[in-house]
Design a protein around this motif. Structure first.
Motif, PDB file in Angstrom:
ATOM      1  N   THR A 162       0.048   1.816  -0.779  1.00  0.00           N
ATOM      2  CA  THR A 162       1.077   2.638  -0.155  1.00  0.00           C
ATOM      3  C   THR A 162       1.552   1.897   1.087  1.00  0.00           C
ATOM      4  OG1 THR A 162      -0.584   3.869   1.108  1.00  0.00           O
ATOM      5  CG2 THR A 162       0.119   4.805  -0.999  1.00  0.00           C
ATOM      6  N   ALA A 163       2.811   2.117   1.464  1.00  0.00           N
ATOM      7  CA  ALA A 163       3.387   1.391   2.595  1.00  0.00           C
ATOM      8  C   ALA A 163       4.206   2.333   3.458  1.00  0.00           C
ATOM      9  CB  ALA A 163       4.267   0.245   2.104  1.00  0.00           C
ATOM     10  N   VAL A 164       4.142   2.105   4.774  1.00  0.00           N
ATOM     11  CA  VAL A 164       4.912   2.886   5.738  1.00  0.00           C
ATOM     12  C   VAL A 164       5.563   1.902   6.705  1.00  0.00           C
ATOM     13  CG1 VAL A 164       4.856   4.657   7.520  1.00  0.00           C
ATOM     14  CG2 VAL A 164       3.300   4.821   5.572  1.00  0.00           C
ATOM     15  N   SER A 165       6.886   2.034   6.895  1.00  0.00           N
ATOM     16  CA  SER A 165       7.597   1.145   7.807  1.00  0.00           C
ATOM     17  C   SER A 165       7.582   1.718   9.215  1.00  0.00           C
ATOM     18  CB  SER A 165       9.038   0.948   7.342  1.00  0.00           C
ATOM     19  OG  SER A 165       9.781   2.138   7.524  1.00  0.00           O
ATOM     20  N   ASP A 166       7.979   0.883  10.193  1.00  0.00           N
ATOM     21  CA  ASP A 166       8.065   1.358  11.570  1.00  0.00           C
ATOM     22  C   ASP A 166       9.142   2.423  11.731  1.00  0.00           C
ATOM     23  OD1 ASP A 166       6.060  -0.374  12.197  1.00  0.00           O
ATOM     24  OD2 ASP A 166       7.313  -1.824  13.277  1.00  0.00           O
ATOM     25  N   ASP A 167      10.113   2.447  10.794  1.00  0.00           N
ATOM     26  CA  ASP A 167      11.175   3.460  10.839  1.00  0.00           C
ATOM     27  C   ASP A 167      10.771   4.762  10.162  1.00  0.00           C
ATOM     28  OD1 ASP A 167      12.773   1.610  12.119  1.00  0.00           O
ATOM     29  OD2 ASP A 167      13.642   0.872  10.254  1.00  0.00           O
ATOM     30  N   GLY A 168       9.541   4.819   9.630  1.00  0.00           N
ATOM     31  CA  GLY A 168       9.071   6.040   8.994  1.00  0.00           C
ATOM     32  C   GLY A 168       9.295   6.102   7.505  1.00  0.00           C
ATOM     33  N   GLU A 169       9.834   5.064   6.901  1.00  0.00           N
ATOM     34  CA  GLU A 169      10.036   5.059   5.456  1.00  0.00           C
ATOM     35  C   GLU A 169       8.700   4.884   4.740  1.00  0.00           C
ATOM     36  OE1 GLU A 169      12.497   2.525   2.022  1.00  0.00           O
ATOM     37  OE2 GLU A 169      12.671   2.007   4.159  1.00  0.00           O
ATOM     38  N   GLU A 170       8.466   5.674   3.687  1.00  0.00           N
ATOM     39  CA  GLU A 170       7.211   5.630   2.937  1.00  0.00           C
ATOM     40  C   GLU A 170       7.476   5.183   1.495  1.00  0.00           C
ATOM     41  OE1 GLU A 170       5.162   9.321   3.154  1.00  0.00           O
ATOM     42  OE2 GLU A 170       5.059   9.344   5.357  1.00  0.00           O
ATOM     43  N   VAL A 171       6.597   4.329   0.995  1.00  0.00           N
ATOM     44  CA  VAL A 171       6.693   3.817  -0.369  1.00  0.00           C
ATOM     45  C   VAL A 171       5.323   3.924  -1.021  1.00  0.00           C
ATOM     46  CG1 VAL A 171       7.137   1.793  -1.805  1.00  0.00           C
ATOM     47  CG2 VAL A 171       8.563   2.225   0.205  1.00  0.00           C
ATOM     48  N   GLY A 172       5.304   4.377  -2.288  1.00  0.00           N
ATOM     49  CA  GLY A 172       4.042   4.433  -3.022  1.00  0.00           C
ATOM     50  C   GLY A 172       3.526   5.845  -3.208  1.00  0.00           C
ATOM     51  N   PRO A 173       2.364   5.927  -3.849  1.00  0.00           N
ATOM     52  CA  PRO A 173       1.486   4.817  -4.258  1.00  0.00           C
ATOM     53  C   PRO A 173       2.030   4.009  -5.432  1.00  0.00           C
ATOM     54  CG  PRO A 173       0.593   6.901  -5.013  1.00  0.00           C
ATOM     55  CD  PRO A 173       1.766   7.243  -4.165  1.00  0.00           C
ATOM     56  N   ILE A 174       1.779   2.697  -5.405  1.00  0.00           N
ATOM     57  CA  ILE A 174       2.224   1.762  -6.426  1.00  0.00           C
ATOM     58  C   ILE A 174       1.000   1.090  -7.043  1.00  0.00           C
ATOM     59  CG2 ILE A 174       3.563  -0.313  -6.906  1.00  0.00           C
ATOM     60  CD1 ILE A 174       5.266   0.368  -4.457  1.00  0.00           C
ATOM     61  N   GLN A 175       0.921   1.115  -8.362  1.00  0.00           N
ATOM     62  CA  GLN A 175      -0.166   0.444  -9.083  1.00  0.00           C
ATOM     63  C   GLN A 175       0.199  -1.034  -9.243  1.00  0.00           C
ATOM     64  OE1 GLN A 175      -2.971   2.208 -10.518  1.00  0.00           O
ATOM     65  NE2 GLN A 175      -3.865   0.183 -10.839  1.00  0.00           N
ATOM     66  N   LEU A 176      -0.614  -1.923  -8.656  1.00  0.00           N
ATOM     67  CA  LEU A 176      -0.372  -3.353  -8.796  1.00  0.00           C
ATOM     68  C   LEU A 176      -0.879  -3.838 -10.151  1.00  0.00           C
ATOM     69  CD1 LEU A 176      -1.237  -4.786  -5.254  1.00  0.00           C
ATOM     70  CD2 LEU A 176       0.894  -3.797  -6.114  1.00  0.00           C
ATOM     71  N   GLN A 177      -0.130  -4.774 -10.736  1.00  0.00           N
ATOM     72  CA  GLN A 177      -0.470  -5.313 -12.053  1.00  0.00           C
ATOM     73  C   GLN A 177      -0.941  -6.757 -11.930  1.00  0.00           C
ATOM     74  OE1 GLN A 177      -0.429  -3.253 -14.653  1.00  0.00           O
ATOM     75  NE2 GLN A 177       0.428  -1.611 -13.367  1.00  0.00           N
ATOM     76  N   SER A 178      -1.764  -7.173 -12.900  1.00  0.00           N
ATOM     77  CA  SER A 178      -2.265  -8.545 -12.915  1.00  0.00           C
ATOM     78  C   SER A 178      -1.094  -9.523 -12.984  1.00  0.00           C
ATOM     79  CB  SER A 178      -3.197  -8.743 -14.109  1.00  0.00           C
ATOM     80  OG  SER A 178      -3.684 -10.072 -14.141  1.00  0.00           O
ATOM     81  N   ALA A 179      -1.127 -10.557 -12.136  1.00  0.00           N
ATOM     82  CA  ALA A 179      -0.034 -11.533 -12.051  1.00  0.00           C
ATOM     83  C   ALA A 179      -0.402 -12.807 -12.781  1.00  0.00           C
ATOM     84  CB  ALA A 179       0.286 -11.836 -10.583  1.00  0.00           C
ATOM     85  N   SER A 180       0.617 -13.616 -13.016  1.00  0.00           N
ATOM     86  CA  SER A 180       0.418 -14.868 -13.760  1.00  0.00           C
ATOM     87  C   SER A 180      -0.078 -16.006 -12.883  1.00  0.00           C
ATOM     88  CB  SER A 180       1.742 -15.280 -14.423  1.00  0.00           C
ATOM     89  OG  SER A 180       2.755 -15.471 -13.442  1.00  0.00           O
ATOM     90  N   GLU A 181      -0.214 -15.797 -11.582  1.00  0.00           N
ATOM     91  CA  GLU A 181      -0.665 -16.874 -10.704  1.00  0.00           C
ATOM     92  C   GLU A 181      -2.102 -17.296 -10.960  1.00  0.00           C
ATOM     93  OE1 GLU A 181       2.952 -15.392  -8.819  1.00  0.00           O
ATOM     94  OE2 GLU A 181       1.268 -14.522  -9.869  1.00  0.00           O
TER      95      GLU A 181
END
Length: 204
Positions: A78-97
Motif C-alpha cells: 500500500t502507498a500513501v503520498s505526501d499529498d494524501g493520495e492512497e494506492v492499494g493494496p496491490i498484489q505484487l507478481q513474480s518478475a522476469s528479472e
C-alpha cells in the motif's frame, strides 16, 4: 613376544585413530554441506523501489544470509503520498528479472514522494515501510514545423498555397497570350478597314 605384542597394540591404536579421523572428516563435510539449507528461513528482507514508470518493484531475500527467496512470496503493498493520495493494496507478481523479484503494473504511482508499506504472509511474515520518490514522466518531443500554411496564414492571404500556385506563373502566361491575340485581331481589323476604304475611293 612382548615387543611384537607391543608393536601390534600400537598398530591397532593408530588404525583406530585414523578411522576416527576419517569419520570425523565425513561428519564435518556433511554439516558444512547442509549449512546453506539450514541457513534459509527466518526473517525476510524486502527492498522496495520504483521502475521509473510509476510502478513498484521489490527484491525479497532471507535476512540471515542474503540469498534470494526461491519460494513463492505472498507480497502486497500500500502507498500513501505526501499529498494524501492512497494506492492499494496491490498484489505484487513474480518478475522476469530473476528469483526473488516482484513487480506491480506500471503507472500505479503518480509523481511525488510516497511512503510504501509492504506486507508478506508466506513463506514468512513480514511488514516494513520504505519512502521513495517518483519522478514526472518525460515530456513528449516537440512536433516539427510543418511546411503547409496555417489557417491564420490562409485567412490573411485570402487563398491557399495550392490556389496561389495555380494563380502564379501559369495565370500570367495565360493573360499575356490573350493580350497578344487581341492585339493581333485589332491590327488585322485595322488593316482590313484600310484596304476597304482604299478600294471605295478608287471606285469613285
Amino acid at each position: 613376544m612382548t615387543t611384537q605384542r607391543g608393536v601390534l597394540v600400537d598398530g591397532r591404536t593408530v588404525a583406530r585413530a585414523v578411522l576416527v579421523a576419517i569419520l570425523a572428516a565425513f561428519a564435518l563435510a556433511g554439516v558444512s554441506t547442509a549449512m546453506p539449507a539450514v541457513a534459509h528461513g527466518g526473517d525476510l528482507k524486502v527492498d522496495l523501489g520504483t521502475d521509473g514508470a510509476g510502478g513498484i518493484d521489490a527484491s525479497v531475500t532471507w535476512a540471515g544470509d542474503g540469498h534470494p527467496v526461491e519460494e513463492t512470496v505472498d507480497l502486497t503493498v500500500t502507498a500513501v503520498s505526501d499529498d494524501g493520495e492512497e494506492v492499494g493494496p496491490i498484489q505484487l507478481q513474480s518478475a522476469s528479472e530473476g528469483v526473488g523479484w516482484y513487480r506491480s503494473e506500471p503507472g500505479v504511482l503518480s509523481e511525488g514522494h510516497w511512503t510504501i508499506t509492504a506486507t508478506a504472509t508466506e513463506p514468512a511474515e513480514y511488514e516494513g515501510e520504505t519512502e521513495i520518490d517518483v519522478a514526472a514522466p518525460p515530456s513528449p518531443p516537440a512536433p516539427e514545423p510543418s511546411a503547409e500554411p496555417s489557417v491564420e496564414e490562409v485567412a490573411a492571404d485570402g487563398t491557399s498555397g495550392d490556389q496561389a500556385a495555380a494563380a502564379g506563373p501559369d495565370a500570367g502566361d495565360g493573360l499575356s497570350t490573350w493580350a497578344i491575340a487581341g492585339l493581333a485581331v485589332l491590327v488585322a481589323a485595322g488593316g482590313l478597314t484600310a484596304v476597304l476604304l482604299h478600294r471605295r475611293r478608287r471606285a469613285r
